[in-house]
Design a protein around this motif. Structure first.
Motif, PDB file in Angstrom:
ATOM      1  N   VAL A 145       0.834  -1.203   0.000  1.00  0.00           N
ATOM      2  CA  VAL A 145       0.000   0.000   0.000  1.00  0.00           C
ATOM      3  C   VAL A 145       0.870   1.255   0.000  1.00  0.00           C
ATOM      4  O   VAL A 145       0.609   2.210  -0.748  1.00  0.00           O
ATOM      5  CB  VAL A 145      -0.960  -0.007   1.212  1.00  0.00           C
ATOM      6  N   ILE A 146       1.925   1.260   0.823  1.00  0.00           N
ATOM      7  CA  ILE A 146       2.822   2.421   0.858  1.00  0.00           C
ATOM      8  C   ILE A 146       3.432   2.657  -0.516  1.00  0.00           C
ATOM      9  O   ILE A 146       3.505   3.793  -1.008  1.00  0.00           O
ATOM     10  CB  ILE A 146       3.925   2.229   1.912  1.00  0.00           C
ATOM     11  N   ALA A 147       3.867   1.578  -1.171  1.00  0.00           N
ATOM     12  CA  ALA A 147       4.475   1.689  -2.499  1.00  0.00           C
ATOM     13  C   ALA A 147       3.475   2.226  -3.510  1.00  0.00           C
ATOM     14  O   ALA A 147       3.826   3.048  -4.375  1.00  0.00           O
ATOM     15  CB  ALA A 147       5.018   0.328  -2.937  1.00  0.00           C
ATOM     16  N   GLU A 148       2.233   1.801  -3.419  1.00  0.00           N
ATOM     17  CA  GLU A 148       1.202   2.268  -4.353  1.00  0.00           C
ATOM     18  C   GLU A 148       0.922   3.759  -4.153  1.00  0.00           C
ATOM     19  O   GLU A 148       0.786   4.516  -5.118  1.00  0.00           O
ATOM     20  CB  GLU A 148      -0.078   1.449  -4.148  1.00  0.00           C
ATOM     21  N   VAL A 149       0.846   4.188  -2.895  1.00  0.00           N
ATOM     22  CA  VAL A 149       0.650   5.612  -2.609  1.00  0.00           C
ATOM     23  C   VAL A 149       1.836   6.421  -3.121  1.00  0.00           C
ATOM     24  O   VAL A 149       1.664   7.516  -3.679  1.00  0.00           O
ATOM     25  CB  VAL A 149       0.436   5.844  -1.096  1.00  0.00           C
ATOM     26  N   TYR A 150       3.035   5.889  -2.968  1.00  0.00           N
ATOM     27  CA  TYR A 150       4.236   6.600  -3.418  1.00  0.00           C
ATOM     28  C   TYR A 150       4.199   6.825  -4.929  1.00  0.00           C
ATOM     29  O   TYR A 150       4.551   7.901  -5.421  1.00  0.00           O
ATOM     30  CB  TYR A 150       5.480   5.819  -3.020  1.00  0.00           C
ATOM     31  N   LYS A 151       3.731   5.815  -5.662  1.00  0.00           N
ATOM     32  CA  LYS A 151       3.624   5.960  -7.111  1.00  0.00           C
ATOM     33  C   LYS A 151       2.633   7.048  -7.508  1.00  0.00           C
ATOM     34  O   LYS A 151       2.827   7.753  -8.488  1.00  0.00           O
ATOM     35  CB  LYS A 151       3.197   4.616  -7.729  1.00  0.00           C
ATOM     36  N   LYS A 152       1.567   7.185  -6.721  1.00  0.00           N
ATOM     37  CA  LYS A 152       0.488   8.126  -7.042  1.00  0.00           C
ATOM     38  C   LYS A 152       0.600   9.446  -6.278  1.00  0.00           C
ATOM     39  O   LYS A 152      -0.315  10.258  -6.323  1.00  0.00           O
ATOM     40  CB  LYS A 152      -0.866   7.494  -6.694  1.00  0.00           C
ATOM     41  N   ARG A 153       1.702   9.655  -5.561  1.00  0.00           N
ATOM     42  CA  ARG A 153       1.745  10.718  -4.566  1.00  0.00           C
ATOM     43  C   ARG A 153       1.418  12.099  -5.114  1.00  0.00           C
ATOM     44  O   ARG A 153       0.862  12.940  -4.408  1.00  0.00           O
ATOM     45  CB  ARG A 153       3.113  10.733  -3.875  1.00  0.00           C
ATOM     46  N   ARG A 154       1.745  12.384  -6.362  1.00  0.00           N
ATOM     47  CA  ARG A 154       1.494  13.714  -6.921  1.00  0.00           C
ATOM     48  C   ARG A 154       0.008  14.015  -7.060  1.00  0.00           C
ATOM     49  O   ARG A 154      -0.377  15.176  -7.217  1.00  0.00           O
ATOM     50  CB  ARG A 154       2.160  13.860  -8.288  1.00  0.00           C
ATOM     51  N   LYS A 155      -0.824  12.990  -7.006  1.00  0.00           N
ATOM     52  CA  LYS A 155      -2.271  13.194  -7.138  1.00  0.00           C
ATOM     53  C   LYS A 155      -2.907  13.678  -5.829  1.00  0.00           C
ATOM     54  O   LYS A 155      -4.032  14.169  -5.838  1.00  0.00           O
ATOM     55  CB  LYS A 155      -2.953  11.892  -7.565  1.00  0.00           C
ATOM     56  N   PHE A 156      -2.196  13.514  -4.727  1.00  0.00           N
ATOM     57  CA  PHE A 156      -2.766  13.862  -3.423  1.00  0.00           C
ATOM     58  C   PHE A 156      -2.456  15.315  -3.069  1.00  0.00           C
ATOM     59  O   PHE A 156      -1.386  15.827  -3.397  1.00  0.00           O
ATOM     60  CB  PHE A 156      -2.237  12.916  -2.344  1.00  0.00           C
ATOM     61  N   ARG A 157      -3.402  15.934  -2.394  1.00  0.00           N
ATOM     62  CA  ARG A 157      -3.278  17.342  -2.050  1.00  0.00           C
ATOM     63  C   ARG A 157      -3.216  17.541  -0.537  1.00  0.00           C
ATOM     64  O   ARG A 157      -3.513  16.628   0.238  1.00  0.00           O
ATOM     65  CB  ARG A 157      -4.464  18.127  -2.633  1.00  0.00           C
ATOM     66  N   GLY A 158      -2.889  18.757  -0.137  1.00  0.00           N
ATOM     67  CA  GLY A 158      -2.780  19.074   1.278  1.00  0.00           C
ATOM     68  C   GLY A 158      -4.120  19.392   1.913  1.00  0.00           C
ATOM     69  O   GLY A 158      -5.190  19.289   1.282  1.00  0.00           O
ATOM     70  N   TYR A 159      -4.052  19.801   3.196  1.00  0.00           N
ATOM     71  CA  TYR A 159      -5.260  20.056   3.990  1.00  0.00           C
ATOM     72  C   TYR A 159      -5.129  21.369   4.741  1.00  0.00           C
ATOM     73  O   TYR A 159      -4.026  21.872   4.984  1.00  0.00           O
ATOM     74  CB  TYR A 159      -5.482  18.915   4.993  1.00  0.00           C
ATOM     75  N   ARG A 160      -6.282  21.915   5.107  1.00  0.00           N
ATOM     76  CA  ARG A 160      -6.334  23.053   6.015  1.00  0.00           C
ATOM     77  C   ARG A 160      -7.160  22.662   7.235  1.00  0.00           C
ATOM     78  O   ARG A 160      -8.081  21.848   7.142  1.00  0.00           O
ATOM     79  CB  ARG A 160      -6.920  24.295   5.335  1.00  0.00           C
ATOM     80  N   LEU A 161      -6.821  23.251   8.366  1.00  0.00           N
ATOM     81  CA  LEU A 161      -7.567  23.023   9.595  1.00  0.00           C
ATOM     82  C   LEU A 161      -8.867  23.817   9.569  1.00  0.00           C
ATOM     83  O   LEU A 161      -8.887  24.988   9.190  1.00  0.00           O
ATOM     84  CB  LEU A 161      -6.742  23.455  10.797  1.00  0.00           C
ATOM     85  N   THR A 162      -9.955  23.169   9.987  1.00  0.00           N
ATOM     86  CA  THR A 162     -11.222  23.878  10.153  1.00  0.00           C
ATOM     87  C   THR A 162     -11.626  23.973  11.621  1.00  0.00           C
ATOM     88  O   THR A 162     -12.486  24.762  11.974  1.00  0.00           O
ATOM     89  CB  THR A 162     -12.344  23.169   9.371  1.00  0.00           C
ATOM     90  N   TYR A 163     -10.995  23.140  12.471  1.00  0.00           N
ATOM     91  CA  TYR A 163     -11.229  23.207  13.920  1.00  0.00           C
ATOM     92  C   TYR A 163     -10.018  22.631  14.620  1.00  0.00           C
ATOM     93  O   TYR A 163      -9.457  21.621  14.186  1.00  0.00           O
ATOM     94  CB  TYR A 163     -12.476  22.409  14.333  1.00  0.00           C
ATOM     95  N   GLU A 164      -9.614  23.286  15.709  1.00  0.00           N
ATOM     96  CA  GLU A 164      -8.535  22.741  16.534  1.00  0.00           C
ATOM     97  C   GLU A 164      -8.744  23.139  17.989  1.00  0.00           C
ATOM     98  O   GLU A 164      -9.061  24.293  18.274  1.00  0.00           O
ATOM     99  CB  GLU A 164      -7.166  23.222  16.051  1.00  0.00           C
ATOM    100  N   PRO A 165      -8.578  22.187  18.922  1.00  0.00           N
ATOM    101  CA  PRO A 165      -8.662  22.510  20.349  1.00  0.00           C
ATOM    102  C   PRO A 165      -7.364  23.170  20.803  1.00  0.00           C
ATOM    103  O   PRO A 165      -6.355  23.140  20.072  1.00  0.00           O
ATOM    104  CB  PRO A 165      -8.850  21.143  21.005  1.00  0.00           C
ATOM    105  N   PRO A 166      -7.333  23.764  22.000  1.00  0.00           N
ATOM    106  CA  PRO A 166      -6.136  24.481  22.440  1.00  0.00           C
ATOM    107  C   PRO A 166      -4.946  23.587  22.757  1.00  0.00           C
ATOM    108  O   PRO A 166      -3.803  24.045  22.713  1.00  0.00           O
ATOM    109  CB  PRO A 166      -6.612  25.231  23.693  1.00  0.00           C
ATOM    110  N   MET A 167      -5.181  22.307  23.109  1.00  0.00           N
ATOM    111  CA  MET A 167      -4.070  21.399  23.432  1.00  0.00           C
ATOM    112  C   MET A 167      -4.312  20.051  22.764  1.00  0.00           C
ATOM    113  O   MET A 167      -5.461  19.636  22.556  1.00  0.00           O
ATOM    114  CB  MET A 167      -3.936  21.200  24.946  1.00  0.00           C
ATOM    115  N   LEU A 168      -3.216  19.357  22.435  1.00  0.00           N
ATOM    116  CA  LEU A 168      -3.295  18.028  21.825  1.00  0.00           C
ATOM    117  C   LEU A 168      -4.287  18.026  20.664  1.00  0.00           C
ATOM    118  O   LEU A 168      -5.173  17.186  20.561  1.00  0.00           O
ATOM    119  CB  LEU A 168      -3.682  16.981  22.880  1.00  0.00           C
ATOM    120  N   ARG A 169      -4.108  18.971  19.759  1.00  0.00           N
ATOM    121  CA  ARG A 169      -5.107  19.193  18.716  1.00  0.00           C
ATOM    122  C   ARG A 169      -5.260  18.020  17.756  1.00  0.00           C
ATOM    123  O   ARG A 169      -6.328  17.836  17.162  1.00  0.00           O
ATOM    124  CB  ARG A 169      -4.769  20.465  17.930  1.00  0.00           C
TER     125      ARG A 169
END
Length: 457
Positions: free
Chosen positions: A423-447
């Motif tokens: 699975v890791i190898a398959e994701v590595y082959k396709k890695r350019r297709k995946f995008r980043g994320y933004r936070l929409t909620y976070e608690p003050p500690m251990l978010r």
């Protein structure tokens, strides 16, 4: 023989639900793109943590049935106390319901505003409990730990020179504790050498600063010392562990790791006055000093597990099984922290997802990609877990962006691990297709436990 087989037979099994990729797409969306919020039944291979996820042995289950559930002074406590004393040498043993309870008690007494807690690397709950007390946690990592590809044998070490300099600059009175985490979880599961433990201990004793060992994976660390450090090849894991603890003033442990238990932990100290203060806090929130928030059956399971984990055939298999994953990834040129550690494989998410900028959380993107592709759940150890904000609101990132794949003890077989590597190898082959994320909620500690995200389109 070249093949290292599992040093156990399987007596009981539980089924795995095999979800489809379309199902996992919907599951991840409803979990707000945070693997912590995914239901366990929807995970095919669960590598979120090695904490409390071990398979207990037949002897441990027999101990569960023998557990003495007396409120005070149970036989189970005294069996537990005897084993912990044998391993650590420390006379005052205080059970807790898990490691973070030990941390909370210890830092409530020793922390406070204006204080520092110094470490090779503090893990998430340890740092949170330090900061909750008002103190500041400082990581003093050895130089080689900052290079994921460096083949150094003890990348979990503390920078002893930096420790000496810090104490000279800030004063010993402001350093409430020094903590060595063995093995170094946040630093890639890397071991700490006996030489480093001795050197740190010498500095601490000269400055009258207490040294504590975070002993979650003490047996794995002792085995690395046996394999890699000159002068220890003929010593038993028990002898090495006993020497490690002899240089410390106390230790804390989550027994959910190297004791194979599903719950539990303890504090152990040499100082009777400190032990008394800890017990007084224990009674308020955890329970009577001879059960500390645990059932007698849990104390039995921990006592048995602490002895079982020092079996060198088991440790040989355990360390080799992590190396095995790394070797499979090497054939694809997949970046991970080298050498492999004791309890987990740490993917170098910053390089793996090098098209995703740090502020878009490449580790979180990699975690979610592994789940989407193969139903594997890991955990981000990077800017989500340890990121902070500057005064201007910009993200302050830790030295490395990692994804930890923690292997539960005595749970998965070689075919499961082969699947993980595929699975890791398959994701590595396709890695350019995946995008980043933004936070929409976070608690003050251990978010990272409860944060919510959305993908960046």
């Amino acid at each position: 023989m070249n093949t290292i087989i599992e040093p156990f037979r399987i007596k009981s099994v539980e089924p795995i639900y095999f979800s489809s990729r379309n199902e996992r797409t919907d599951i991840l969306k409803h979990a707000y793109y945070n693997p912590f919020l995914i239901k366990a039944r929807d995970v095919i291979i669960d590598l979120l943590t090695d904490s409390g996820t071990s398979a207990m042995s037949g002897e441990q289950w027999a101990g569960v049935m023998r557990g003495d559930e007396s409120y005070a002074g149970s036989d189970s406590f005294f069996r537990f106390e005897k084993v912990v004393n044998e391993i650590t040498g420390m006379p005052f043993i205080i059970p807790t319901h898990q490691g973070r309870a030990s941390e909370r008690i210890l830092f409530s007494i020793t922390g406070g505003d204006g204080k520092y807690v110094l470490s090779n690397t503090l893990f998430d709950t340890t740092r949170a409990n330090v900061e909750f007390s008002g103190a500041e946690g400082i990581d003093l990592r050895c130089a080689e730990s900052n290079d994921p590809d460096a083949p150094a044998p003890f990348k979990g070490n503390m920078d002893a020179a930096a420790l000496q300099t810090f104490v000279e600059q800030h004063g010993a009175a402001r350093v409430s504790l020094v903590i060595l985490t063995v093995t170094n979880n946040s630093g890639g599961g890397q071991p700490v050498s006996m030489a480093n433990i001795k050197e740190v201990s010498s500095i601490c004793r000269a400055c009258r600063i207490p040294l504590f060992i975070d002993a979650c994976r003490f047996a794995e660390n002792a085995y690395f010392i046996k394999q890699r450090e000159r002068g220890y090849g003929m010593k038993s894991v028990f002898q090495i562990a006993r020497e490690m603890f002899s240089y410390a003033d106390g230790c804390m442990m989550s027994a959910k790791k190297d004791a194979f238990a599903n719950i539990g932990g303890f504090l152990a100290v040499w100082d009777e006055q400190l032990a008394e203060k800890c017990r007084n806090l224990l009674i308020i929130t955890e329970g009577f000093p001879t059960y500390g928030g645990l059932a007698g059956r849990d104390l039995e399971a921990i006592a048995i597990g602490l002895r079982e984990v020092m079996d060198e055939q088991y440790l040989r298999y355990r360390i080799r099984s992590i190396q095995y994953i790394g070797e499979k990834l090497d054939t694809f040129g997949i970046p991970y922290v080298k050498p492999t550690g004791g309890h987990a494989l740490y993917l170098n998410a910053g390089r793996f997802m090098d098209h995703i900028p740090v502020h878009q959380y490449p580790g979180q993107a990699l975690c979610n990609s592994l789940y989407l592709e193969g139903g594997i759940r890991g955990v981000e150890i990077g800017s989500v877990m340890f990121g902070k904000y500057a005064a201007d609101g910009n993200l302050l990132s830790p030295p490395m962006e990692l994804v930890r794949l923690a292997i539960p003890r005595r749970v998965y077989t070689q075919s499961h691990i082969d699947y993980v590597a595929e699975v890791i190898a398959e994701v590595y082959k396709k890695r350019r297709k995946f995008r980043g994320y933004r936070l929409t909620y976070e608690p003050p500690m251990l978010r990272h436990f409860t944060a919510r995200f959305e993908p960046i389109i």
